[in-house]
Every structure is written in C-alpha cells, then in structure tokens.
Design a protein around this motif. Structure first.
Motif, short mmCIF file in Angstrom:
data_model
loop_
_atom_site.label_atom_id
_atom_site.label_comp_id
_atom_site.label_asym_id
_atom_site.label_seq_id
_atom_site.Cartn_x
_atom_site.Cartn_y
_atom_site.Cartn_z
N ALA A 151 -81.12 -65.62 -64.96
CA ALA A 151 -80.09 -64.95 -64.18
C ALA A 151 -80.55 -63.60 -63.59
CB ALA A 151 -78.84 -64.73 -65.04
N LEU A 152 -81.73 -63.12 -64.00
CA LEU A 152 -82.21 -61.84 -63.47
C LEU A 152 -82.54 -61.97 -61.99
CD1 LEU A 152 -84.64 -60.72 -66.34
CD2 LEU A 152 -82.36 -59.82 -65.84
N SER A 153 -82.29 -60.90 -61.27
CA SER A 153 -82.60 -60.88 -59.83
C SER A 153 -84.11 -60.75 -59.63
CB SER A 153 -81.89 -59.71 -59.15
OG SER A 153 -82.54 -58.49 -59.48
N PRO A 154 -84.59 -61.10 -58.45
CA PRO A 154 -86.02 -60.92 -58.17
C PRO A 154 -86.48 -59.47 -58.31
CG PRO A 154 -85.03 -62.35 -56.52
CD PRO A 154 -83.90 -61.78 -57.37
N GLN A 155 -85.58 -58.53 -58.12
CA GLN A 155 -85.94 -57.11 -58.29
C GLN A 155 -86.03 -56.75 -59.78
OE1 GLN A 155 -83.14 -54.16 -56.83
NE2 GLN A 155 -84.77 -52.67 -56.55
N GLN A 156 -85.15 -57.29 -60.59
CA GLN A 156 -85.12 -56.97 -62.02
C GLN A 156 -86.22 -57.66 -62.82
OE1 GLN A 156 -81.19 -58.58 -62.48
NE2 GLN A 156 -80.31 -56.55 -62.90
N ARG A 157 -86.58 -58.84 -62.41
CA ARG A 157 -87.46 -59.69 -63.23
C ARG A 157 -88.83 -59.07 -63.54
NH1 ARG A 157 -87.01 -65.19 -65.15
NH2 ARG A 157 -88.74 -65.21 -66.62
N PRO A 158 -89.56 -58.49 -62.58
CA PRO A 158 -90.89 -57.96 -62.91
C PRO A 158 -90.87 -56.87 -63.98
CG PRO A 158 -90.66 -58.17 -60.54
CD PRO A 158 -89.31 -58.41 -61.14
N LEU A 159 -89.93 -55.93 -63.90
CA LEU A 159 -89.87 -54.86 -64.89
C LEU A 159 -89.43 -55.42 -66.24
CD1 LEU A 159 -90.10 -51.94 -65.79
CD2 LEU A 159 -87.83 -51.52 -64.80
N PHE A 160 -88.43 -56.29 -66.23
CA PHE A 160 -88.00 -56.89 -67.49
C PHE A 160 -89.16 -57.65 -68.12
CE2 PHE A 160 -86.32 -59.72 -70.54
CZ PHE A 160 -85.29 -59.01 -71.12
N ASP A 161 -89.84 -58.47 -67.34
CA ASP A 161 -90.96 -59.25 -67.86
C ASP A 161 -92.07 -58.35 -68.41
OD1 ASP A 161 -89.75 -61.66 -67.31
OD2 ASP A 161 -90.98 -62.10 -65.55
N ARG A 162 -92.29 -57.23 -67.76
CA ARG A 162 -93.31 -56.28 -68.24
C ARG A 162 -92.97 -55.80 -69.65
NH1 ARG A 162 -94.38 -50.37 -65.55
NH2 ARG A 162 -96.06 -49.72 -66.95
N LEU A 163 -91.73 -55.38 -69.86
CA LEU A 163 -91.32 -54.90 -71.18
C LEU A 163 -91.31 -56.03 -72.20
CD1 LEU A 163 -90.56 -52.50 -69.34
CD2 LEU A 163 -88.59 -52.14 -70.81
N HIS A 164 -90.78 -57.17 -71.81
CA HIS A 164 -90.71 -58.34 -72.69
C HIS A 164 -92.10 -58.73 -73.17
CE1 HIS A 164 -89.25 -62.30 -74.05
NE2 HIS A 164 -90.25 -62.84 -73.36
N THR A 165 -93.04 -58.78 -72.26
CA THR A 165 -94.42 -59.15 -72.59
C THR A 165 -95.05 -58.15 -73.54
OG1 THR A 165 -94.68 -60.30 -70.48
CG2 THR A 165 -96.70 -59.61 -71.59
N ILE A 166 -94.79 -56.87 -73.31
CA ILE A 166 -95.34 -55.83 -74.19
C ILE A 166 -94.77 -55.94 -75.60
CG2 ILE A 166 -95.37 -53.34 -74.63
CD1 ILE A 166 -95.78 -53.00 -71.56
#
Length: 113
Positions: A11-26
């Motif tokens: 449900a994350l927007s294309p704008q939200q996804r990269p930053l969220f994924d960055r934190l999630h991955t870390i």
C-alpha cells in the motif's frame, strides 16, 4: 512474511517505498532474528522485549521506540528530526543527508539488548 506487513508494504506510495525499504532493510540486516508484524497499524520489529515501529506518512517515515541511550549519537547530529520522546520523523528531503551508518546505529541500537 506476515500478511499484514505484506499488505502494508504493497500500500506504500512510490514516493514512500524507497525510504521505507531502506530502513526496513537496515533493521533486518542488523537484526535478522527480528520478528516483524503489524502493531499500531504499522510494521513492528521485535527482538526479545525490544520493539521498534516504522511507519510511513505523507512526507516521510517515522521511527518509534528508538533508544536515546543507544542511538549512536543520531539525535545529537539531527536534533530537528526528533519530534518527541521516542519518535524520529525522517522527511524524504532529510533522508539524503543521513548515512546508512547513522541509520544502522539508530535502528540497530533500538533492538540491541
């Protein structure tokens, strides 16, 4: 992956996804043993009794449950991102100036024993 977490991520927007994924991955790189499920409407990462929540909002991502005693000096370097006790608000424009090492200290420290 937990169905609720998968639904949240989709449900994350294309704008939200990269930053969220960055934190999630870390978080998962620092604590591969973390259990991830939805709590308070957002992904919650649990290791033992420690919990860290990460939630997306219109202008960025918020981190709830970080530890002031083990943030690697994150808040001292980025005081304007702390919006209250236990909350860090990282706007998309702020994220570019934050290194992965700083995020590792903040996020990894939150779940450390």
């Amino acid at each position: 992956m937990d169905e609720g977490v998968a639904a949240y991520l989709s449900a994350l927007s294309p704008q939200q996804r990269p930053l969220f994924d960055r934190l999630h991955t870390i978080v998962l790189a620092e604590h591969p043993e973390a259990e991830v499920a939805i709590a308070y409407g957002m992904p919650a990462y649990r290791v033992g009794k420690r919990r860290l929540n990460i939630g997306a909002w219109k202008h960025g991502v918020s981190v709830y449950g970080w530890r002031g005693d083990n943030d690697g000096g994150f808040v001292a370097r980025h005081p304007t991102l702390s919006s209250g006790k236990g909350t860090i608000r990282i706007r998309f424009r702020d994220a570019e100036g934050i290194s992965d090492d700083e995020l590792r200290a903040l996020l990894g420290g939150a779940l450390a024993p």
